[in-house]
Scaffold this active site. Structure first.
Site: not given
Ligand code: UT7
Length: 358
Positions: A115, A255, A285
């Site tokens: 990225c 970004h 993204n």
């Molecule tokens: O360009 C650089 C590359 N990437 C990034 O910058 C991304 C960086 N990370 C993020 O943006 C965030 O960490 C995410 C958006 C990917 C995730 O958000 P989060 O608030 O960190 O959520 P999490 O990973 O802690 O997941 C929370 C819950 C989980 O369920 P449990 O274990 O709490 O029951 C996930 O399984 O949300 C669940 N989950 C979803 N639920 C519905 C993960 N993805 C999804 C989804 N829809 N698409």
């Protein structure tokens, strides 16, 4: 001409016409518009058509940037494409773009910093311009992430999109231009965001494909935390290196990975969101393409005029991150000054064309 600076004189972007909404994603994986919107700010993203690829989108963005700069493809001296999703392992995407444009005098190579690739490409191009190696460069960020995203992994497939953005960077005696650049990295974190298969370490094979190793894998939480800290620190470093303060920055174009990351960076920097450009809700993204697409939309929206100071920052796999402060130049007015060498070489080319048998 005195080469006092490297200025952006052209810009253009291309986004594929197919829009994939959060509602569309609800039909593919177990997710909801509410979850995606609350956690990321993303409402929709663009998906490349089957006949499109990173190079075709990069070429379209480059054509628009060249038209804005009023330059011909044959004027271009360097094509750099920042990408994490090239058409092929090799040749570079930049070579495909160079051929498609007819930029016959240009050198061409790709920059791979995930990225951060566009910010890194800009750093390379401005360094080459300031060092006198080239007088201009097409700097492109382009991605077809829809082809390397795991459409069975809801943790990643809702985040990414396709597109391309390009700028023309030129040597100029103007006092505006690239004011500072900082680049950083932490390779110890490389397995927090990566595509483990398909390279020379884990070559493509039935077993690797079965394990879905050729798709993006990410530890979202770790990446999130690191992205906020690293982008804010790099942005502050770039501002200080340009002998400016945050108050001097007209617009911050970060970004576009996640609205919460962007807000977190601004909060950490105590930078007002009114001066931060955000379009992640419409594109998701797009990795290397996100900063140049956002920059183009910011200019089109009238948010940058000559002399304004724009801050760009990015963070990505590696980890890699960086930032740059540019004083905006805008559209080139009047004819360009040509060097004696350029005039002579053009005259020789014209002569050869005239005497060459039909
Ligand atoms: O360009 C650089 C590359 N990437 C990034 O910058 C991304 C960086 N990370 C993020 O943006 C965030 O960490 C995410 C958006 C990917 C995730 O958000 P989060 O608030 O960190 O959520 P999490 O990973 O802690 O997941 C929370 C819950 C989980 O369920 P449990 O274990 O709490 O029951 C996930 O399984 O949300 C669940 N989950 C979803 N639920 C519905 C993960 N993805 C999804 C989804 N829809 N698409």
């Amino acid at each position: 001409m005195a080469r006092a600076n490297a200025v952006i004189t052209g810009w253009g972007f291309y986004a594929p016409s197919r829009v994939m909404t959060n509602a569309d994603l609800e039909k593919i994986v177990e997710t909801s518009d509410q979850w995606i919107t609350e956690r990321t700010g993303i409402k929709e993203r663009r998906i490349a058509a089957p006949d499109e690829s990173t190079s075709t989108m990069a070429t379209k963005a480059a054509e628009r940037a060249l038209a804005k700069a009023k330059l011909k493809p044959s004027d271009v001296e360097l094509v750099i494409v920042g990408t994490a999703s090239p058409d092929f392992v090799f040749p570079p995407v930049a070579s495909l773009v160079q051929a498609a444009l007819g930029a016959t005098r240009a050198g061409a190579f790709d920059v791979g910093a995930a990225c951060t690739s566009f910010v890194s490409s800009l750093a390379v191009a401005s360094g080459m311009i300031l060092g006198g190696a080239v007088r201009n460069a097409l700097v492109i960020g382009a991605e077809t992430l829809s082809r390397i995203v795991d459409w069975k992994d809801r943790g990643t497939c809702v985040l990414f999109g396709d597109g391309a953005g390009a700028v023309v960077l030129e040597a100029s005696s103007a006092s505006v231009g690239v004011q500072s650049t900082v680049l950083h990295g932490d390779g110890t974190k490389c397995d927090l965001l990566w595509v483990p298969g398909g390279g020379t370490k884990n070559p493509t094979g039935a077993e690797k494909l079965e394990a879905r190793m050729h798709y993006i894998r990410m530890n979202g939480n770790e990446v999130y935390r690191s992205a906020v800290k690293a982008m804010a620190e790099a942005a502050e470093e770039a501002i200080a290196k340009a002998n400016l303060t945050a108050d001097d920055i007209t617009l911050f174009v970060p970004h576009q990975a996640n609205l919460r990351i962007i807000e977190g960076v601004a909060k950490r920097m105590r930078f007002p969101m009114e001066r931060v450009f955000v379009n992640v809700q419409r594109y998701g993204n797009t990795s290397a393409a996100s900063v140049p697409i956002a920059l183009c939309e910011a200019v089109e929206a009238g948010r940058l005029k000559r002399g304004d100071k724009v801050l760009v920052a990015a963070f990505g796999a590696g980890f890699t991150w960086g930032a740059s402060v540019l004083e905006w130049f805008g559209e080139h007015e009047g004819p360009r000054q040509k060097s004696p060498l350029d005039i002579a070489s053009r005259a020789i080319e014209d002569l050869v064309d005239r005497v060459r048998p039909a």
